[in-house]
Design a protein around this motif. Structure first.
Motif, PDB file in Angstrom:
ATOM      1  N   SER A 193      -7.857   9.769  11.583  1.00 13.70           N
ATOM      2  CA  SER A 193      -9.145   9.420  11.114  1.00 13.70           C
ATOM      3  C   SER A 193      -9.597  10.924  11.067  1.00 13.70           C
ATOM      4  CB  SER A 193      -9.975   8.925  12.392  1.00 13.70           C
ATOM      5  OG  SER A 193      -8.977   7.570  12.110  1.00 13.70           O
TER       6      SER A 193
ATOM      7  N   SER B  30     -17.343   6.711  11.362  1.00 11.72           N
ATOM      8  CA  SER B  30     -16.366   5.438  10.246  1.00 11.72           C
ATOM      9  C   SER B  30     -16.859   5.698   9.384  1.00 11.72           C
ATOM     10  CB  SER B  30     -17.797   4.222  10.820  1.00 11.72           C
ATOM     11  OG  SER B  30     -18.986   4.246  10.973  1.00 11.72           O
TER      12      SER B  30
ATOM     13  N   ILE C 132     -13.871   6.361   6.820  1.00 14.00           N
ATOM     14  CA  ILE C 132     -12.920   4.744   6.531  1.00 14.00           C
ATOM     15  C   ILE C 132     -13.193   4.103   5.450  1.00 14.00           C
ATOM     16  CG2 ILE C 132     -11.539   3.402   7.038  1.00 14.00           C
ATOM     17  CD1 ILE C 132     -11.737   4.564  10.413  1.00 14.00           C
TER      18      ILE C 132
ATOM     19  N   SER D  68      -6.311   2.961   8.172  1.00 15.59           N
ATOM     20  CA  SER D  68      -6.835   4.105   9.105  1.00 15.59           C
ATOM     21  C   SER D  68      -5.236   4.785  10.338  1.00 15.59           C
ATOM     22  CB  SER D  68      -7.975   4.190   9.398  1.00 15.59           C
ATOM     23  OG  SER D  68      -8.709   4.938   9.814  1.00 15.59           O
TER      24      SER D  68
ATOM     25  N   PRO E 197      -5.603   6.068  13.944  1.00 21.66           N
ATOM     26  CA  PRO E 197      -6.117   6.792  14.940  1.00 21.66           C
ATOM     27  C   PRO E 197      -5.481   8.219  15.602  1.00 21.66           C
ATOM     28  CG  PRO E 197      -4.749   4.627  15.654  1.00 21.66           C
ATOM     29  CD  PRO E 197      -4.996   4.310  14.435  1.00 21.66           C
TER      30      PRO E 197
END
Length: 449
Positions: free
Chosen positions: A63, A67, A70, A93, A95
């Motif tokens: 990431s 948002s 992504i 994606s 984290p």
């Protein structure tokens, strides 16, 4: 009897004709399939697996932004899949929380992705576990085609280890000094351009009533980043050209760390800095309790309410005339577990050349490692990005400076806590030389010296 023979001859001719037409149809269908498999394939290669099925690749991407990032990354992958009908890339994606455990577990269980982005030294660390596939052939190909010239100087070299190139650079993560314009103006302080002026400004902007010249996240990575920034700003480095630790015996390092100690002794650094967490110093800066903060090129976005009140300092000149800051070269890598290395390399090259929307649409928090991307209006018309590219990137150094390349131990050096402890000791007023000697011992232990 004659009619029977005539019937058999007609039947035989019909069978022969059917066979001929059938062979011709099969040949035509095979040719059509071959043409379709290369239609839209910019690499010009037939990427179907031996079975003729579509090759499936998994891509794990960290990431690297909000948002929107992504969404932009998924759309780029979709574009690749449309242009390469014989390869299908699945985007995931990933984290940052527990990222190391995520990858090590996948590698140990045989479920590693075909390709991924990751932490700055991830490729080097996992190469030591025989999990990374070198891309020497990609580098050789692009060097012959002149495509390596589009990467910022030193970034390709930073991908070298053990005689191989382990990844492609894509993002530059650097540090710059931000200042509060309103606090400087209220105090009548000029914007500093060198260390002497910086120290004087930090002192003048400390009012003894909760406002300090500088706040540093000593309990997090910002303390280490401050050390690296000052060391490289002064022309120093913690490694020799042959990769040995040289922290204490380098006078430039001593001078840099002494400068940080002087700021602490002046009272210009928030005394809570040794234990400040990741957001503490950032919030202190945003609330006007600190006039200076070492952040990323995108730090302005953290303060939408005061965006006009913050600015980036010019790259500071050290006492010996050097300019510099720290920079990490984030990269994209292949894994040995992949069953389709050639197709993975096709995606690697395509992704590298087509990832501009990660910034223009995805607001990535890195800067592109490609010169051509940095010349786009998105960066040239943004006051912060253009300023960083002009002022800081030409004087940015990786943590392995002056060793040519990277190595697995760098990941441990940044995560072990040795340098974090050094930063905390200096921010707490401890003796500079004894603190440096202690840190050097820890670094040598990590390096096996």
């Amino acid at each position: 009897m004659r009619n029977k023979m005539r019937f058999l001859n007609v039947l035989l001719l019909a069978i022969i004709f059917t066979i001929i037409v059938g062979c011709s149809s099969d040949s035509s269908s095979s040719e059509n399939r071959t043409n379709n498999s290369s239609n839209g394939n910019t690499s010009g290669e037939n990427n179907k697996g031996e079975s003729g099925e579509v090759v499936e690749l998994s891509f794990w991407d960290m990431s690297w932004g909000p948002s929107e990032y992504i969404t932009a990354a998924e759309e780029i992958v979709d574009q690749f899949n449309r242009e390469h009908p014989d390869i299908n890339v699945t985007y995931q994606s990933t984290p940052w929380a527990n990222w190391y455990q995520t990858f090590t577990t996948a590698i140990a269980s045989g479920t590693a992705p075909d390709i991924s982005t990751g932490a700055g030294f991830q490729a080097f660390q996992f190469y030591g576990q025989d999990a990374i596939l070198p891309i020497d052939d990609v580098i050789e190909e692009w060097e012959a085609e002149g495509k390596l010239d589009d990467f910022y100087p030193g970034t390709i070299e930073a991908m070298q280890y053990d005689g191989h190139y382990l990844a492609l650079p894509w993002g530059l993560d650097t540090r710059v000094y931000w200042y509060r314009k309103d606090l400087f103006e209220d105090a009548g302080v000029e914007v500093p351009t060198n260390w002497e002026e910086f120290r004087e400004a930090a002192n003048q902007l400390t009012d003894g009533d909760g406002q300090y010249g500088l706040a540093i996240e000593g309990g997090a990575n910002n303390g280490v980043h401050t050390l690296f920034t000052l060391i490289f700003n002064n022309g120093g480095g913690i490694f020799t050209e042959d990769g040995h630790v040289e922290l204490v015996n380098n006078e430039l390092n001593q001078e840099a760390i002494q400068f940080l100690a002087d700021l602490q002794a002046d009272g210009s650094i928030n005394p809570a800095s040794p234990g400040m967490g990741q957001d503490d110093a950032l919030n202190s800066f945003g609330q006007g309790n600190a006039a200076l903060y070492l952040g990323t090129p995108g730090t302005r976005g953290e303060f939408p309410e005061i965006t006009d009140e913050v600015g980036i300092l010019p790259a500071l000149e050290s006492p010996n005339g050097n300019k510099g800051t720290v920079m990490w070269v984030n990269n994209i890598m292949l894994y040995k577990q992949t069953e389709h290395p050639e197709e993975a390399k096709t995606f690697l090259k395509w992704w590298s050349e087509n990832q501009l929307p990660l910034w223009t649409e995805g607001n990535s928090n890195q800067l592109p490692a490609r010169v051509s991307f940095s010349e786009e209006p998105y960066f040239q018309e943004d006051q912060d990005y253009k300023f960083v590219y002009d002022e800081y990137i030409p004087n940015a150094f990786t943590t392995s400076t002056y060793f040519n390349g990277s190595f697995p131990e760098l990941n441990e050096i940044e995560g072990d806590g040795v340098l974090q402890s050094l930063a905390q000791q200096i921010l707490s007023g401890k003796d500079v030389m004894s603190s440096m000697e202690e840190a050097e011992g820890g670094l040598q232990e990590i390096m096996g010296e």
